[in-house]
Design a protein around this motif. Structure first.
Motif, short mmCIF file in Angstrom:
data_model
loop_
_atom_site.label_atom_id
_atom_site.label_comp_id
_atom_site.label_asym_id
_atom_site.label_seq_id
_atom_site.Cartn_x
_atom_site.Cartn_y
_atom_site.Cartn_z
N ALA A 24 -7.62 -11.42 14.49
CA ALA A 24 -7.08 -13.12 13.80
C ALA A 24 -7.81 -14.21 13.26
CB ALA A 24 -6.73 -13.87 15.09
N GLU A 25 -9.13 -13.29 13.71
CA GLU A 25 -10.18 -14.02 12.66
C GLU A 25 -10.80 -13.70 11.97
OE1 GLU A 25 -12.51 -16.74 13.91
OE2 GLU A 25 -12.35 -16.78 16.06
N MET A 26 -10.86 -13.04 11.40
CA MET A 26 -11.46 -11.73 10.17
C MET A 26 -10.28 -12.58 8.93
SD MET A 26 -11.83 -7.53 11.43
CE MET A 26 -11.65 -7.01 9.89
N MET A 27 -8.35 -11.92 9.22
CA MET A 27 -7.67 -12.80 9.16
C MET A 27 -7.53 -14.55 8.29
SD MET A 27 -4.99 -10.74 7.92
CE MET A 27 -3.94 -12.14 7.23
N ALA A 28 -8.16 -14.97 9.16
CA ALA A 28 -8.63 -16.92 9.20
C ALA A 28 -9.40 -16.74 7.99
CB ALA A 28 -8.44 -17.52 10.62
N LEU A 58 1.13 -7.58 6.72
CA LEU A 58 0.48 -6.94 7.22
C LEU A 58 1.55 -5.95 8.20
CD1 LEU A 58 -2.08 -5.93 8.06
CD2 LEU A 58 -1.84 -8.17 9.76
N VAL A 59 2.49 -6.98 9.35
CA VAL A 59 3.90 -6.87 9.48
C VAL A 59 4.57 -5.46 9.19
CG1 VAL A 59 6.21 -7.08 10.60
CG2 VAL A 59 4.06 -8.51 10.59
N ILE A 60 4.57 -5.42 7.59
CA ILE A 60 5.18 -4.09 7.11
C ILE A 60 4.32 -2.99 7.20
CG2 ILE A 60 5.96 -3.51 4.77
CD1 ILE A 60 6.80 -5.79 4.19
N THR A 61 3.14 -3.17 7.29
CA THR A 61 1.76 -2.28 6.97
C THR A 61 2.14 -1.04 8.48
OG1 THR A 61 0.01 -2.90 7.15
CG2 THR A 61 1.41 -2.76 4.83
N LEU A 62 2.86 -2.21 9.33
CA LEU A 62 1.85 -1.18 10.76
C LEU A 62 3.26 -0.35 10.79
CD1 LEU A 62 2.83 -4.84 12.90
CD2 LEU A 62 1.03 -3.59 12.42
N PRO A 63 2.02 0.97 11.40
CA PRO A 63 2.33 2.30 11.30
C PRO A 63 4.22 2.09 12.63
CG PRO A 63 0.61 2.46 12.55
CD PRO A 63 0.41 0.72 12.34
N PRO A 116 -8.53 -4.77 14.39
CA PRO A 116 -9.19 -4.83 13.30
C PRO A 116 -9.43 -3.86 12.08
CG PRO A 116 -10.29 -5.69 15.14
CD PRO A 116 -9.08 -4.96 15.65
N GLU A 117 -9.32 -2.89 12.46
CA GLU A 117 -9.68 -1.23 11.76
C GLU A 117 -8.15 -1.68 11.12
OE1 GLU A 117 -11.77 -0.70 15.18
OE2 GLU A 117 -9.87 -1.47 14.87
N GLN A 118 -7.16 -2.01 11.32
CA GLN A 118 -5.37 -2.53 10.28
C GLN A 118 -6.12 -3.88 9.38
OE1 GLN A 118 -3.11 -2.90 13.53
NE2 GLN A 118 -2.18 -1.16 13.19
N ILE A 119 -6.39 -4.43 9.67
CA ILE A 119 -7.00 -5.44 9.13
C ILE A 119 -8.35 -4.94 7.84
CG2 ILE A 119 -8.23 -7.67 8.38
CD1 ILE A 119 -5.84 -7.73 10.36
N GLU A 120 -9.28 -4.22 8.04
CA GLU A 120 -9.96 -3.72 7.22
C GLU A 120 -9.10 -2.69 6.25
OE1 GLU A 120 -14.28 -1.62 7.36
OE2 GLU A 120 -12.47 -1.11 9.05
N ARG A 121 -8.42 -1.83 7.01
CA ARG A 121 -7.85 -0.99 5.75
C ARG A 121 -6.80 -1.36 5.21
NH1 ARG A 121 -6.58 2.10 10.07
NH2 ARG A 121 -5.20 1.34 10.06
N ASN A 122 -6.01 -2.63 5.17
CA ASN A 122 -5.06 -2.83 4.53
C ASN A 122 -5.22 -4.26 3.91
OD1 ASN A 122 -2.83 -1.14 5.52
ND2 ASN A 122 -3.11 -2.28 7.98
N ILE A 123 -5.70 -5.21 4.42
CA ILE A 123 -6.44 -6.82 4.38
C ILE A 123 -7.47 -6.30 2.95
CG2 ILE A 123 -6.87 -9.00 4.06
CD1 ILE A 123 -4.25 -8.04 4.77
N GLY A 124 -8.72 -5.13 3.18
CA GLY A 124 -10.15 -5.24 2.25
C GLY A 124 -11.04 -5.87 3.26
#
Length: 338
Positions: free
Chosen positions: A166-170, A187-192, A200-208
């Motif tokens: 959440a902090e990373m998204m903010a 982000l919700v769409i890209t969830l497995p 945090p790994e999903q934020i890194e992978r999908n948001i950059g």
């Protein structure tokens, strides 16, 4: 003065089909104004009823008389009609609406969207609105409140998010809530498949955003007085300046230490007390401030805020002809930690 109504309270009543004759939606944060206006437009009337009973007008094209005339019409084959005035900040003489509000047509739901400003609450119009309808001010969220917004938004989607994520998204999106909502939807769409938790790994992978080298981790390193970790992050920022601009880092640090200064004035130095003082939605966000208060005195925090301001000025060329942004950040981090 009447108690300020919240977005959640308005939406709850609308879902229960409890309607008011007027909704005056105003403020700097356009996200909530649009959400409430769109919800009323989308849900009060059926698609068939909208043909004759939904009127949308723009403030630059109408005057108060036009708005009142539209509001005084009776609905056709429906219990309600909805009149939406967008860009209402452009309507001159809005005070004239108070005469209509003294005896409004209860079958009309009048929605006035006044963006980037507010109505003077001392005037008669504000009193008339609060007496029979909803006067809602949509305020900009502070940076410290963004993780709470992220968590609440995803919770409504039945999705959990780890605090660090959440902090990373903010940090990545900032205070533009419309953009934040769009990024969270993606982000919700890209969830497995089967996953309902954002890491945090999903934020890194999908948001950059790097989960190890970001402003959130830099802040953690400063709170822990971890000199090695802080300098590793600064080195990464220096090597990747496009994704880690100095102005973003300085904004995050300034916001954190400014809030830390406010935390010292909390009547109760507990997680709950500090969360209330800073307007945080959850107490877990207050823990970091409590940890920082153990590491930094109030006097030191005041010095740090001054150093951040000075670094910001130097990054824009004031009293600086040779130092690069990486050198400026490295110098700032040294001053914070020593």
């Amino acid at each position: 003065m009447a108690k300020e109504v919240t977005y959640e309270e308005i939406v709850r009543d609308l879902k229960n089909r409890v309607y008011k004759p007027v909704y005056y939606l105003m403020g700097e944060e356009t996200y909530y104004i649009d959400k409430i206006s769109d919800y009323i437009s989308d849900t009060v009337l059926t698609d068939e009823e909208k043909e004759f009973n939904l009127t949308v007008m723009y403030g630059g094209d109408v005057d108060v008389a036009t708005i009142v005339n539209a509001a005084k019409r009776y609905p056709m084959m429906s219990d309600h009609q909805v009149v939406v005035v967008k860009e209402a900040q452009n309507v001159k003489g809005m005070e004239g609406l108070s005469f209509y509000l003294q005896k409004p047509l209860m079958s009309t739901i009048l929605v006035i969207c006044h963006k980037h400003g507010v109505l003077d609450r001392r005037k008669k119009l504000a009193a008339e609105i609060e007496k029979i309808g909803v006067l809602f001010e949509s305020k900009k969220l502070k940076e410290a409140q963004l993780p709470g917004f992220v968590a609440s938004y995803l919770k409504r989607k039945s999705v959990d998010i780890e605090p660090k994520a959440a902090e990373m998204m903010a940090e990545f999106v900032g205070t533009d809530l419309s953009r934040m909502a769009g990024e969270l939807e993606k982000l919700v769409i890209t969830l497995p498949p089967g996953s309902r938790r954002v890491t945090p790994e999903q934020i890194e992978r999908n948001i950059g955003v790097s989960k190890d080298y970001n402003n959130f981790e830099l802040r953690n390193a400063l709170v822990a007085r971890d000199v090695l970790k802080a300098n590793r992050i600064i080195k990464y920022f220096e090597e990747n300046p496009k994704n880690n601009p100095i102005q973003t880092t300085l904004s995050v640090l300034f916001g954190f230490f400014s809030n830390l200064m406010l935390a010292y004035y909390a009547p109760e130095k507990t997680e709950q007390g500090i969360a209330e003082q800073l307007g945080l939605k959850s107490t877990w966000q207050a823990r970091e401030y409590m940890n920082a208060m153990r590491q930094y005195s109030g006097v030191k925090v005041m010095e740090i805020i001054g150093e951040i301001r000075y670094c910001d000025a130097r990054s824009k060329g004031v009293d600086n002809v040779s130092l690069e942004n990486g050198d400026l950040l490295r110098e700032l981090i040294y001053k914070i930690l020593h």
